[in-house]
Structures are given as C-alpha cells and as structure tokens.
Design a protein around this motif. Structure first.
Motif, mmCIF file in Angstrom:
data_model
loop_
_atom_site.group_PDB
_atom_site.id
_atom_site.type_symbol
_atom_site.label_atom_id
_atom_site.label_comp_id
_atom_site.label_asym_id
_atom_site.label_seq_id
_atom_site.Cartn_x
_atom_site.Cartn_y
_atom_site.Cartn_z
ATOM 1 N N THR A 251 0.843 -1.188 0.000
ATOM 2 C CA THR A 251 0.000 0.000 0.000
ATOM 3 C C THR A 251 0.881 1.242 0.000
ATOM 4 O OG1 THR A 251 -1.879 1.094 1.100
ATOM 5 C CG2 THR A 251 -0.210 0.089 2.520
ATOM 6 N N SER A 252 0.268 2.387 0.255
ATOM 7 C CA SER A 252 0.969 3.659 0.260
ATOM 8 C C SER A 252 0.431 4.519 1.389
ATOM 9 C CB SER A 252 0.753 4.379 -1.074
ATOM 10 O OG SER A 252 -0.635 4.675 -1.251
ATOM 11 N N VAL A 253 1.062 5.677 1.613
ATOM 12 C CA VAL A 253 0.558 6.617 2.608
ATOM 13 C C VAL A 253 -0.880 6.996 2.276
ATOM 14 C CG1 VAL A 253 0.770 8.974 3.488
ATOM 15 C CG2 VAL A 253 2.821 7.548 3.222
ATOM 16 N N GLU A 254 -1.122 7.330 1.019
ATOM 17 C CA GLU A 254 -2.461 7.733 0.603
ATOM 18 C C GLU A 254 -3.453 6.588 0.761
ATOM 19 O OE1 GLU A 254 0.639 10.174 -0.971
ATOM 20 O OE2 GLU A 254 0.299 8.014 -1.266
ATOM 21 N N GLY A 255 -3.007 5.374 0.456
ATOM 22 C CA GLY A 255 -3.886 4.213 0.571
ATOM 23 C C GLY A 255 -4.303 3.961 2.007
ATOM 24 N N ILE A 256 -3.349 4.042 2.940
ATOM 25 C CA ILE A 256 -3.670 3.840 4.354
ATOM 26 C C ILE A 256 -4.588 4.938 4.859
ATOM 27 C CG2 ILE A 256 -2.703 3.905 6.681
ATOM 28 C CD1 ILE A 256 -0.312 2.361 5.616
ATOM 29 N N ASN A 257 -4.249 6.180 4.578
ATOM 30 C CA ASN A 257 -5.062 7.289 5.082
ATOM 31 C C ASN A 257 -6.494 7.231 4.564
ATOM 32 O OD1 ASN A 257 -3.015 8.329 6.630
ATOM 33 N ND2 ASN A 257 -2.515 9.999 5.236
ATOM 34 N N GLU A 258 -6.664 6.881 3.308
ATOM 35 C CA GLU A 258 -8.015 6.827 2.746
ATOM 36 C C GLU A 258 -8.825 5.703 3.390
ATOM 37 O OE1 GLU A 258 -11.331 7.857 1.052
ATOM 38 O OE2 GLU A 258 -9.479 9.039 0.995
ATOM 39 N N VAL A 259 -8.202 4.552 3.596
ATOM 40 C CA VAL A 259 -8.895 3.433 4.250
ATOM 41 C C VAL A 259 -9.278 3.803 5.678
ATOM 42 C CG1 VAL A 259 -8.509 1.137 5.234
ATOM 43 C CG2 VAL A 259 -8.011 1.562 2.822
ATOM 44 N N VAL A 260 -8.332 4.392 6.403
ATOM 45 C CA VAL A 260 -8.616 4.768 7.791
ATOM 46 C C VAL A 260 -9.716 5.824 7.849
ATOM 47 C CG1 VAL A 260 -7.662 5.844 9.873
ATOM 48 C CG2 VAL A 260 -6.321 4.131 8.628
ATOM 49 N N ARG A 261 -9.666 6.805 6.959
ATOM 50 C CA ARG A 261 -10.695 7.842 6.918
ATOM 51 C C ARG A 261 -12.077 7.213 6.668
ATOM 52 N NH1 ARG A 261 -10.515 13.237 4.786
ATOM 53 N NH2 ARG A 261 -8.580 12.757 3.680
ATOM 54 N N GLU A 262 -12.135 6.319 5.708
ATOM 55 C CA GLU A 262 -13.393 5.661 5.350
ATOM 56 C C GLU A 262 -13.937 4.844 6.520
ATOM 57 O OE1 GLU A 262 -14.287 1.676 2.847
ATOM 58 O OE2 GLU A 262 -13.128 3.198 1.779
ATOM 59 N N GLU A 263 -13.051 4.084 7.161
ATOM 60 C CA GLU A 263 -13.478 3.217 8.261
ATOM 61 C C GLU A 263 -13.922 4.029 9.479
ATOM 62 O OE1 GLU A 263 -13.381 -0.230 8.915
ATOM 63 O OE2 GLU A 263 -12.713 -0.948 6.953
ATOM 64 N N ILE A 264 -13.204 5.105 9.778
ATOM 65 C CA ILE A 264 -13.596 5.949 10.900
ATOM 66 C C ILE A 264 -14.989 6.531 10.656
ATOM 67 C CG2 ILE A 264 -13.124 8.150 12.052
ATOM 68 C CD1 ILE A 264 -10.147 7.486 11.838
ATOM 69 N N SER A 265 -15.217 6.990 9.448
ATOM 70 C CA SER A 265 -16.505 7.596 9.114
ATOM 71 C C SER A 265 -17.653 6.608 9.238
ATOM 72 C CB SER A 265 -16.454 8.162 7.697
ATOM 73 O OG SER A 265 -17.710 8.676 7.311
ATOM 74 N N SER A 266 -17.413 5.353 8.829
ATOM 75 C CA SER A 266 -18.503 4.377 8.800
ATOM 76 C C SER A 266 -18.644 3.564 10.078
ATOM 77 C CB SER A 266 -18.312 3.420 7.620
ATOM 78 O OG SER A 266 -17.095 2.696 7.745
ATOM 79 N N ARG A 267 -17.522 3.298 10.769
ATOM 80 C CA ARG A 267 -17.558 2.398 11.914
ATOM 81 C C ARG A 267 -17.249 3.058 13.257
ATOM 82 N NH1 ARG A 267 -16.182 -3.439 11.149
ATOM 83 N NH2 ARG A 267 -16.443 -3.979 8.945
ATOM 84 N N TYR A 268 -16.392 4.074 13.256
ATOM 85 C CA TYR A 268 -15.860 4.576 14.522
ATOM 86 C C TYR A 268 -16.006 6.085 14.711
ATOM 87 C CZ TYR A 268 -13.325 0.157 13.742
ATOM 88 O OH TYR A 268 -12.992 -1.145 13.461
#
Length: 337
Positions: A251-268
């Motif tokens: 993955t990449s910095v952008e890939g991790i940040n986008e996944v974390v952003r998405e998951e925080i918004s939907s789950r946390y």
C-alpha cells in the motif's frame, strides 16, 4: 439512574464531571479513602481541565452539586460500601487494585445492579473486557460486570482492527508515549523499581505495558503478532501511540489514510477522530474520542512497512467510554435494549 463511584482519582473525577449534567444518570455516592474535603477541592479545581463547570460546594459529609447532596464515604474495599443503602444502581470502580471477578461480585452482593471496572482484569478472561468500537457485541442484557482495559488499548485497537481487515498485519510493534501519572515520583525516590524511582518531570522513563496482552485478547487474530512498550514523558496530559506494522498487502501513505478515513466515518465516528491538522499533545486534552488518528504522520517504507501515530487524552476519552457503558447498562435495566 443512580451511579456510585468507588475511587475518586483522575478517572473517577472525570466521570463525576461528565455525569454532573447528564439527563438520566446522576452520581449518588462517592467512595474513597481520602479526606472528603480534599476530594471535593480536587473536584472543584483541576489542573488539567480547569474549574468545575457547575455549582459545587463541600459539606460535612460530601458535596452539594447544583444544590443536590452527594454523600462521600471512606470505605476501603469492594463489598465495604453498602450500595443498596446508598440508593446506587450502577457502580464505577476506578481503583488501582481489586481487579478480579470476585471483587466485582462483592459490589453486586451489596446492592449494585451492574459494575464497570475502569481498568483491566488481573487475569484476562476473568471479567469480560470491552474495547469500544471493536467488540461491542459482548455487551448484553446478561452483562453484570464489564472491564474497559487501558487508555492505550482503547486508542489503538480500532486502528489495528482496520489495518488487519483491510491489509493484513504480519507483525506490529508500538510505543505508548504516555504523559506521567500519579504512580510516578516528582523527585528521585527509591521505589520497587529502578526506573520508576526517577523524577517524572525530569525524565523520559521506559516502562512495561499490558496493552499488547489486552489487544491480543480482544483481537485474537493478532495473537503472537504484537509487541509493545511505554515511555512516560514529562507532560501532564496528551499521549500518543507510535505504531509500526508490517502489512501483508502492499500500500501507500495515501492508501492507508483513505482506508482509515473511510473506516472511521462508517464504523468509529465517536471512537476515533481523523485529524488533518498539524496537532501536538496539548491539542488532544479534553477530547471525547478514544484516539485521534494523525494523518500527517503516516509513513510507508517499501510498500508494506507502515508507521502511524494515534493521539489520546489519557483520561477524558476513557471516561467518556465509561459513561457510554453506563448508558447501555441503564437501557438494559429499563428493558429497552
């Protein structure tokens, strides 16, 4: 519903503040071996969070909170406080010891309907362990006692869960860079350990942490893959977890940040905050989340080694999780959950 707090240290006082104007939960008794007038003073004036936001005055047997009397007692052990006589339904135990199922049962035998342990069980599995956002499903109508683990594990568990589900974690290490605590010394004084005997305000002090064991217990898929340590540093509040994880999927910095952003918004959304500003430790004081993911600090080396930073207030976010647990217990008692 009426709440009793046993242990009026930092976490107990934070819970008291949060419940002061709660619409359905009220503190009805405080139990601590310290002098009640001294406790009332520390509730009113706090070096981290400032003056108490309501009307609070000391009385001979406790405090007046906005005109309502709250008794203070000096019972020492779980089971000493007569919760039934005090009219208490739910108990928060915020003591530095007595972290076993038997001690929690002592509260129930004295009239408490349900108990929140603001710590980790001495033996993992002895008391159900909840890390909000990760294993919320362990809470049920049958739950009488629940433990909430450590500040560090609450901040880190959702991020580890995201990384493992989305990328796979081969191995991970972390360092909890933690504000000093009341267990430490202001000057060099002999204690049971050499490093713990050193002055907290003058040193960065390595220490052990039970957070890896907590995380592996709640996230068994990561068993044997996590190691961690702590550094206690000379700040009064505002801590961080420095995580390094070897991922199974490139993955990449952008890939991790986008996944974390998405998951925080939907789950946390109430548990972890996604941060895009260049914050420092004092900026997380008083935050209600368990952790703040610092998107500007994400690093990736060779596509599979990731370094992430999660900030946390080492008391206020945790106290908010306690109150949320009390709210669920209240619904269980009312039969509406």
């Amino acid at each position: 519903m009426r709440v009793g707090i046993m242990g009026c240290g930092r976490i107990g006082r934070n819970v008291f503040r949060l419940l002061a104007d709660h619409p359905t939960l009220e503190v009805s008794a405080v139990v601590d071996t310290a002098d009640p007038k001294g406790l009332a003073y520390l509730l009113k004036y706090d070096s981290i969070y400032g003056r108490f936001p309501g009307e609070l005055t000391s009385t001979d047997g406790g405090v007046l909170l906005n005109g309502r009397e709250i008794p203070f007692t000096q019972d020492r052990e779980p089971g000493d406080a007569d919760w039934e006589a005090l009219g208490v339904d739910l108990v928060v135990q915020a003591l530095p010891k007595y972290h076993t199922g038997d001690w929690m049962e002592a509260h129930l035998k004295r009239g408490a309907k349900r108990v929140v342990m603001a710590s980790t069980p001495e033996t993992l599995g002895d008391v159900p362990l909840l890390l909000w956002g990760v294993n919320d499903d362990i809470l049920s109508q049958d739950s009488r006692v629940i433990a909430l683990g450590s500040n560090t594990s609450n901040a880190l568990a959702p991020i580890l869960s995201i990384l493992d589900r989305r990328f796979g974690i081969a191995q991970a290490t972390f360092t909890s860079v933690h504000a000093f605590t009341n267990k430490q010394r202001l000057a060099d004084v002999p204690t049971s350990g050499f490093r713990t005997s050193r002055a907290a305000a003058e040193n960065i002090i390595p220490s052990e942490t039970n957070s890896p064991a907590i995380l592996e217990f709640v996230l068994p898929e990561l068993a044997g893959k996590i190691r961690g340590m702590a550094l206690n540093v000379p700040v009064s509040d505002g801590s961080t977890v420095d995580l390094v994880a070897v991922l199974e999927t490139p993955t990449s910095v952008e890939g991790i940040n986008e996944v974390v952003r998405e998951e925080i918004s939907s789950r946390y959304p109430k548990i972890i905050e996604y941060i895009e500003d260049p914050i420092v430790s004092s900026d997380v004081t008083g935050t209600t989340h368990s952790g703040q993911f610092d998107s500007l600090a994400t690093l990736v080396l060779g596509e599979t080694m990731a370094k992430l930073i999660v900030w946390f207030d080492n008391g206020w976010g945790y106290a908010n999780r306690i109150v949320e647990t009390l709210e669920v217990f209240e619904k269980f008692e009312e039969g509406s959950a």
